[in-house]
Write a protein that holds these residues in place. Structure first.
Motif, PDB file in Angstrom:
ATOM      1  N   LEU A   8       0.865  -1.172   0.000  1.00  0.00           N
ATOM      2  CA  LEU A   8       0.000   0.000   0.000  1.00  0.00           C
ATOM      3  C   LEU A   8       0.902   1.220   0.000  1.00  0.00           C
ATOM      4  N   TYR A   9       0.675   2.106  -0.922  1.00  0.00           N
ATOM      5  CA  TYR A   9       1.437   3.347  -0.981  1.00  0.00           C
ATOM      6  C   TYR A   9       0.473   4.497  -0.761  1.00  0.00           C
ATOM      7  N   ALA A  10       0.807   5.337   0.190  1.00  0.00           N
ATOM      8  CA  ALA A  10      -0.058   6.484   0.494  1.00  0.00           C
ATOM      9  C   ALA A  10       0.805   7.701   0.773  1.00  0.00           C
ATOM     10  N   ARG A  11       0.338   8.838   0.354  1.00  0.00           N
ATOM     11  CA  ARG A  11       1.038  10.083   0.629  1.00  0.00           C
ATOM     12  C   ARG A  11       0.399  10.708   1.867  1.00  0.00           C
ATOM     13  N   ILE A  12       1.231  10.996   2.853  1.00  0.00           N
ATOM     14  CA  ILE A  12       0.765  11.531   4.136  1.00  0.00           C
ATOM     15  C   ILE A  12       1.612  12.738   4.488  1.00  0.00           C
ATOM     16  N   GLU A  13       0.988  13.723   5.102  1.00  0.00           N
ATOM     17  CA  GLU A  13       1.741  14.895   5.551  1.00  0.00           C
ATOM     18  C   GLU A  13       2.835  14.433   6.515  1.00  0.00           C
ATOM     19  N   PRO A  14       4.063  14.896   6.329  1.00  0.00           N
ATOM     20  CA  PRO A  14       5.176  14.430   7.160  1.00  0.00           C
ATOM     21  C   PRO A  14       4.950  14.582   8.664  1.00  0.00           C
ATOM     22  N   LYS A  17       2.466  11.932   9.881  1.00  0.00           N
ATOM     23  CA  LYS A  17       3.127  10.621   9.916  1.00  0.00           C
ATOM     24  C   LYS A  17       4.032  10.509  11.143  1.00  0.00           C
ATOM     25  N   GLU A  18       4.828  11.537  11.387  1.00  0.00           N
ATOM     26  CA  GLU A  18       5.767  11.518  12.508  1.00  0.00           C
ATOM     27  C   GLU A  18       5.039  11.415  13.848  1.00  0.00           C
ATOM     28  N   LYS A  19       3.993  12.219  14.024  1.00  0.00           N
ATOM     29  CA  LYS A  19       3.250  12.204  15.288  1.00  0.00           C
ATOM     30  C   LYS A  19       2.559  10.852  15.508  1.00  0.00           C
ATOM     31  N   ALA A  20       1.941  10.329  14.452  1.00  0.00           N
ATOM     32  CA  ALA A  20       1.242   9.044  14.566  1.00  0.00           C
ATOM     33  C   ALA A  20       2.221   7.915  14.854  1.00  0.00           C
ATOM     34  N   LEU A  24       2.340   5.276  17.930  1.00  0.00           N
ATOM     35  CA  LEU A  24       2.334   3.836  17.659  1.00  0.00           C
ATOM     36  C   LEU A  24       3.570   3.160  18.249  1.00  0.00           C
ATOM     37  N   SER A  25       4.703   3.808  18.144  1.00  0.00           N
ATOM     38  CA  SER A  25       5.928   3.256  18.711  1.00  0.00           C
ATOM     39  C   SER A  25       5.818   3.104  20.223  1.00  0.00           C
ATOM     40  N   THR A  26       5.242   4.117  20.866  1.00  0.00           N
ATOM     41  CA  THR A  26       5.037   4.051  22.316  1.00  0.00           C
ATOM     42  C   THR A  26       4.138   2.876  22.674  1.00  0.00           C
ATOM     43  N   ALA A  31       3.624   0.630  12.245  1.00  0.00           N
ATOM     44  CA  ALA A  31       2.654   1.342  11.408  1.00  0.00           C
ATOM     45  C   ALA A  31       1.914   0.391  10.483  1.00  0.00           C
ATOM     46  N   SER A  32       2.607  -0.590   9.933  1.00  0.00           N
ATOM     47  CA  SER A  32       1.956  -1.541   9.014  1.00  0.00           C
ATOM     48  C   SER A  32       0.863  -2.330   9.740  1.00  0.00           C
ATOM     49  N   SER A  33       1.099  -2.680  11.001  1.00  0.00           N
ATOM     50  CA  SER A  33       0.073  -3.403  11.774  1.00  0.00           C
ATOM     51  C   SER A  33      -1.123  -2.499  12.055  1.00  0.00           C
ATOM     52  N   ALA A  34      -0.862  -1.217  12.351  1.00  0.00           N
ATOM     53  CA  ALA A  34      -1.958  -0.273  12.611  1.00  0.00           C
ATOM     54  C   ALA A  34      -2.814  -0.090  11.361  1.00  0.00           C
ATOM     55  N   ILE A  35      -2.162   0.004  10.210  1.00  0.00           N
ATOM     56  CA  ILE A  35      -2.905   0.146   8.951  1.00  0.00           C
ATOM     57  C   ILE A  35      -3.721  -1.115   8.678  1.00  0.00           C
TER      58      ILE A  35
END
Length: 102
Positions: A8-14, A17-20, A24-26, A31-35
């Motif tokens: 899956l390729y998606a364009r996301i505001e940087p 993406k960084e905040k999300a 998710l890391s915490t 990210a792939s599992s969240a998607i």
């Protein structure tokens, strides 16, 4: 567990993406599992797993208020308190948990 082989390729505001990804890391979730979870919820809900609508009111961002406007907002809150338009914190948190399924 099914093999994950589709890309899956998606364009996301940087910054989004960084905040999300930081959250998710915490949580210890790649990210792939969240998607993947998000897509599974779309399937289960037969649509987006949350409401998509404009809010009926917008929270006040106090950093954008002048001192006079800030004081006006404080006065509104004080008037609500004086008129008894308040809730106990316990009740408010219970409502939040109910509204957000927490």
């Amino acid at each position: 567990m099914a093999t994950k082989s589709a890309n899956l390729y998606a364009r996301i505001e940087p910054d989004v993406k960084e905040k999300a990804e930081k959250i998710l890391s915490t949580l210890g979730i790649p990210a792939s599992s969240a998607i993947n979870m998000f897509y599974k919820q779309i399937i289960l809900q037969r649509g987006l797993p949350f409401e998509v609508k404009l809010p009926s009111s917008t929270p006040v961002d106090i950093s954008t208020l002048s001192e006079a406007a800030f004081n006006e907002e404080l006065e509104k809150g004080y008037a609500d308190m004086q008129a008894g338009r308040t809730k106990k914190a316990k009740e408010s948190f219970a409502d939040i948990r109910k509204d957000y399924g927490l």
